[in-house]
Motif scaffolding. Structure first.
Motif, mmCIF file in Angstrom:
data_model
loop_
_atom_site.group_PDB
_atom_site.id
_atom_site.type_symbol
_atom_site.label_atom_id
_atom_site.label_comp_id
_atom_site.label_asym_id
_atom_site.label_seq_id
_atom_site.Cartn_x
_atom_site.Cartn_y
_atom_site.Cartn_z
ATOM 1 N N ASN A 231 0.808 -1.217 0.000
ATOM 2 C CA ASN A 231 0.000 0.000 0.000
ATOM 3 C C ASN A 231 0.843 1.270 0.000
ATOM 4 O OD1 ASN A 231 -2.488 -1.383 0.134
ATOM 5 N ND2 ASN A 231 -2.245 -1.671 2.342
ATOM 6 N N THR A 232 2.160 1.105 -0.095
ATOM 7 C CA THR A 232 3.055 2.249 0.009
ATOM 8 C C THR A 232 2.943 3.153 -1.217
ATOM 9 O OG1 THR A 232 4.610 0.891 1.247
ATOM 10 C CG2 THR A 232 5.428 2.972 0.376
ATOM 11 N N LYS A 233 2.846 4.436 -0.966
ATOM 12 C CA LYS A 233 2.781 5.413 -2.048
ATOM 13 C C LYS A 233 4.082 5.419 -2.841
ATOM 14 C CE LYS A 233 1.923 10.348 -2.880
ATOM 15 N NZ LYS A 233 1.654 11.660 -2.233
ATOM 16 N N ARG A 234 3.992 5.530 -4.152
ATOM 17 C CA ARG A 234 5.177 5.591 -5.007
ATOM 18 C C ARG A 234 5.523 7.052 -5.276
ATOM 19 N NH1 ARG A 234 6.485 4.547 -10.917
ATOM 20 N NH2 ARG A 234 8.397 3.294 -10.933
ATOM 21 N N VAL B 98 1.509 4.867 13.933
ATOM 22 C CA VAL B 98 0.805 5.030 12.663
ATOM 23 C C VAL B 98 -0.002 6.326 12.668
ATOM 24 C CG1 VAL B 98 -1.015 4.073 11.192
ATOM 25 C CG2 VAL B 98 0.742 2.571 12.155
ATOM 26 N N HIS B 99 -0.613 6.654 13.800
ATOM 27 C CA HIS B 99 -1.350 7.914 13.901
ATOM 28 C C HIS B 99 -0.414 9.108 13.733
ATOM 29 C CE1 HIS B 99 -4.075 11.047 15.228
ATOM 30 N NE2 HIS B 99 -3.195 11.392 16.160
ATOM 31 N N GLN B 100 0.737 9.064 14.394
ATOM 32 C CA GLN B 100 1.682 10.173 14.272
ATOM 33 C C GLN B 100 2.205 10.306 12.839
ATOM 34 O OE1 GLN B 100 4.553 10.598 17.713
ATOM 35 N NE2 GLN B 100 3.481 8.765 18.405
ATOM 36 N N ILE B 101 2.368 9.179 12.169
ATOM 37 C CA ILE B 101 2.787 9.220 10.764
ATOM 38 C C ILE B 101 1.718 9.901 9.916
ATOM 39 C CG2 ILE B 101 3.253 7.808 8.713
ATOM 40 C CD1 ILE B 101 4.605 5.775 10.562
ATOM 41 N N SER B 102 0.435 9.609 10.191
ATOM 42 C CA SER B 102 -0.649 10.237 9.434
ATOM 43 C C SER B 102 -0.682 11.740 9.661
ATOM 44 C CB SER B 102 -1.997 9.607 9.806
ATOM 45 O OG SER B 102 -2.376 9.941 11.131
ATOM 46 N N VAL B 103 -0.335 12.184 10.881
ATOM 47 C CA VAL B 103 -0.248 13.619 11.159
ATOM 48 C C VAL B 103 0.859 14.244 10.323
ATOM 49 C CG1 VAL B 103 0.306 15.342 12.910
ATOM 50 C CG2 VAL B 103 -1.221 13.446 13.476
ATOM 51 N N LEU B 104 2.002 13.594 10.271
ATOM 52 C CA LEU B 104 3.114 14.106 9.465
ATOM 53 C C LEU B 104 2.723 14.186 7.993
ATOM 54 C CD1 LEU B 104 6.093 12.187 11.122
ATOM 55 C CD2 LEU B 104 5.616 14.639 11.300
ATOM 56 N N GLN B 105 2.006 13.163 7.507
ATOM 57 C CA GLN B 105 1.537 13.197 6.118
ATOM 58 C C GLN B 105 0.624 14.385 5.874
ATOM 59 O OE1 GLN B 105 -0.010 9.070 5.962
ATOM 60 N NE2 GLN B 105 1.196 8.820 4.102
ATOM 61 N N SER B 106 -0.286 14.639 6.816
ATOM 62 C CA SER B 106 -1.238 15.737 6.644
ATOM 63 C C SER B 106 -0.542 17.090 6.629
ATOM 64 C CB SER B 106 -2.287 15.702 7.757
ATOM 65 O OG SER B 106 -1.739 16.093 9.010
ATOM 66 N N LEU B 107 0.637 17.182 7.264
ATOM 67 C CA LEU B 107 1.385 18.436 7.298
ATOM 68 C C LEU B 107 2.273 18.615 6.073
ATOM 69 C CD1 LEU B 107 2.425 18.506 11.066
ATOM 70 C CD2 LEU B 107 0.652 19.875 9.957
ATOM 71 N N ALA C 92 1.607 -0.953 7.823
ATOM 72 C CA ALA C 92 0.433 -0.284 8.394
ATOM 73 C C ALA C 92 0.274 1.155 7.930
ATOM 74 C CB ALA C 92 0.514 -0.321 9.919
ATOM 75 N N THR C 93 1.109 1.602 6.998
ATOM 76 C CA THR C 93 1.021 2.991 6.545
ATOM 77 C C THR C 93 1.298 3.082 5.053
ATOM 78 O OG1 THR C 93 1.943 5.234 6.799
ATOM 79 C CG2 THR C 93 3.461 3.398 7.111
ATOM 80 N N THR C 94 0.801 4.143 4.429
ATOM 81 C CA THR C 94 1.090 4.384 3.012
ATOM 82 C C THR C 94 2.342 5.237 2.826
ATOM 83 O OG1 THR C 94 -0.314 6.358 2.994
ATOM 84 C CG2 THR C 94 -1.352 4.260 2.417
ATOM 85 N N ASN D 293 8.107 -3.999 3.135
ATOM 86 C CA ASN D 293 7.797 -2.950 2.158
ATOM 87 C C ASN D 293 8.561 -1.658 2.463
ATOM 88 O OD1 ASN D 293 5.961 -4.601 0.773
ATOM 89 N ND2 ASN D 293 4.317 -4.051 2.172
ATOM 90 N N ILE D 294 9.863 -1.768 2.600
ATOM 91 C CA ILE D 294 10.689 -0.590 2.855
ATOM 92 C C ILE D 294 10.975 0.103 1.529
ATOM 93 C CG2 ILE D 294 12.823 0.262 3.875
ATOM 94 C CD1 ILE D 294 10.777 -1.097 5.801
ATOM 95 N N ALA D 295 10.794 1.413 1.493
ATOM 96 C CA ALA D 295 10.869 2.143 0.233
ATOM 97 C C ALA D 295 12.301 2.482 -0.192
ATOM 98 C CB ALA D 295 10.054 3.431 0.328
ATOM 99 N N LYS D 296 13.179 2.629 0.787
ATOM 100 C CA LYS D 296 14.547 3.039 0.458
ATOM 101 C C LYS D 296 15.481 2.619 1.585
ATOM 102 C CE LYS D 296 15.514 7.485 0.539
ATOM 103 N NZ LYS D 296 15.572 8.917 0.182
ATOM 104 N N ILE D 297 16.713 2.294 1.226
ATOM 105 C CA ILE D 297 17.748 1.956 2.190
ATOM 106 C C ILE D 297 18.789 3.060 2.184
ATOM 107 C CG2 ILE D 297 19.587 0.340 2.809
ATOM 108 C CD1 ILE D 297 16.893 -0.888 3.241
ATOM 109 N N ARG D 298 19.168 3.521 3.374
ATOM 110 C CA ARG D 298 20.233 4.516 3.492
ATOM 111 C C ARG D 298 21.458 3.819 4.058
ATOM 112 N NH1 ARG D 298 23.999 7.297 7.132
ATOM 113 N NH2 ARG D 298 23.854 9.523 6.751
#
Length: 370
Positions: free
Chosen positions: A21-24, A57-66, A90-92, A113-118
């Protein structure tokens, strides 16, 4: 808010996310500048506490909204890797695993479903370990960010900097080029580079030098920028200069403050540079001896809620009638006060006058009518 990139960027495009479900998200090329921040606490509690997972997950959604686009997590051990996989499910939000020293942590994260490795090839160990991470990233379609800081230059380059043969900014660029060459030899091009210093001048110089030599997208930021005020000043100066040179595909404002403040600072910088439009714009007076309304308290209570709204409006918060409807007449909605009363105005005209204790509720009613 709407992301735009009016600059004629010549970097390649690197894609992150898209699994599950991760955003591209596209980074570089003509893609908009993305905003990143970093999680500032441990995450292993999610392995046996459903409430801890829900809270994160809730805090992540707040960051997304900002306005946050990408979120990075430190992964110091295998338990953290397991936890990050669980959070990613659990998050997009595209999540980044920050790995040092142990390539097995990267391999474990890549099972989710990790999007990037540093990583830094220089501190992962043998060539075989780097090859194992790259091979897995190729299979999974996961990008890699090379992160270089002034405090972690290779010994030979650090000695040349110390002797004065090259500047620290040149040392950063040379280190990044050396790390990039490893990936070039392995035929892996989904790479992003960051070169960070605590100095604005060195950050600008190193990124400008690298951008003149390579088409890899740059993640820019001033590392260890300091507390809120100093960090905002340094980040604004560095980003503004680099953006004017067409440099910077993704950014992080590094503050000794909350992730929310990092994201808000980044989005405001992008807005003022014309790289993001729309969203709520808050204008507020600094307050003075004429103060008849608690500007600071109101902004503190309302800032995150307002910035999370999907509305293209200006909100004015003024301390007195002098700076109220008059100076805030350009605002779609505003609030001020005098003599124990609060006035709510729209486009310079007072529409409601209420008691202090009713101000927030009435303001919300009027806000919803916009």
């Amino acid at each position: 808010m709407h992301d735009i990139n009016p600059r004629a960027s010549m970097t390649r495009t690197v894609y992150i996310g898209g699994a599950g479900n991760t955003k591209r998200i596209a980074i570089g090329g003509d893609s908009p500048v993305s905003i990143q921040t970093m999680w500032k606490e441990g995450i292993t509690s999610v392995l046996n506490d459903a409430n801890a997972l829900s809270s994160i997950v809730h805090q992540i959604s707040v960051l997304q909204s900002l306005g946050c686009d990408i979120l990075r997590f430190a992964v110091p051990d295998m338990e953290s890797a397991d936890a990050l996989i669980k959070i990613a499910d659990a998050t997009t939000m595209p999540l980044v695993a920050d790995i040092h020293f142990d390539h097995r942590l990267a391999l474990r994260c890549l099972e989710g479903n990790i999007a990037k490795i540093r990583i830094n090839p220089g501190n992962i160990g043998s060539r075989e370990k780097v090859e194992a991470v790259v091979a897995r990233c190729k299979d999974k379609g996961v990008a890699i960010r090379i992160g270089v800081n002034t405090g972690s230059l290779p010994r030979d380059i650090a000695e040349r900097v110390f002797s004065g043969e090259i500047t620290r900014a040149q040392g950063l660029c040379e280190t990044a080029q050396r790390e990039v060459e490893v990936f070039n030899e392995l035929g892996f091009d989904q790479v992003i580079v960051s070169m960070k210093a605590s100095s604005v001048a060195e950050t600008v110089e190193s990124n400008t030098l690298f951008a003149s030599q390579c088409d890899i997208p740059l993640h820019i930021g001033v590392t260890e920028a300091g507390p809120l005020i100093g960090g905002i000043v340094k980040s604004t100066l560095a980003f503004s200069t680099l953006f004017d040179r067409g440099i910077g595909s993704t950014i992080r404002v590094s503050l000794s403050s909350t992730p929310e403040n990092e994201v808000i600072t980044a989005r405001e910088i992008l807005r003022e540079k014309g790289l993001r439009t729309g969203g709520v714009k808050i204008v507020s007076c600094p307050r003075c001896g004429r103060n008849g309304f608690d500007v600071h308290g109101f902004v503190s209570r309302w800032q995150n809620e307002l910035l999370a709204l999907d509305k293209d409006i200006t909100v004015a918060v003024m301390g007195c009638v002098v700076n109220g409807p008059g100076e805030g007449k350009h605002a779609d909605i505003g609030i001020t006060g005098a003599n124990g009363k609060v006035m709510i105005f729209k486009h310079g005209k007072i529409v409601r006058t209420v008691l202090q204790e009713n101000a927030d509720n009435v303001f919300r009613e009027e806000l919803l009518t916009l």
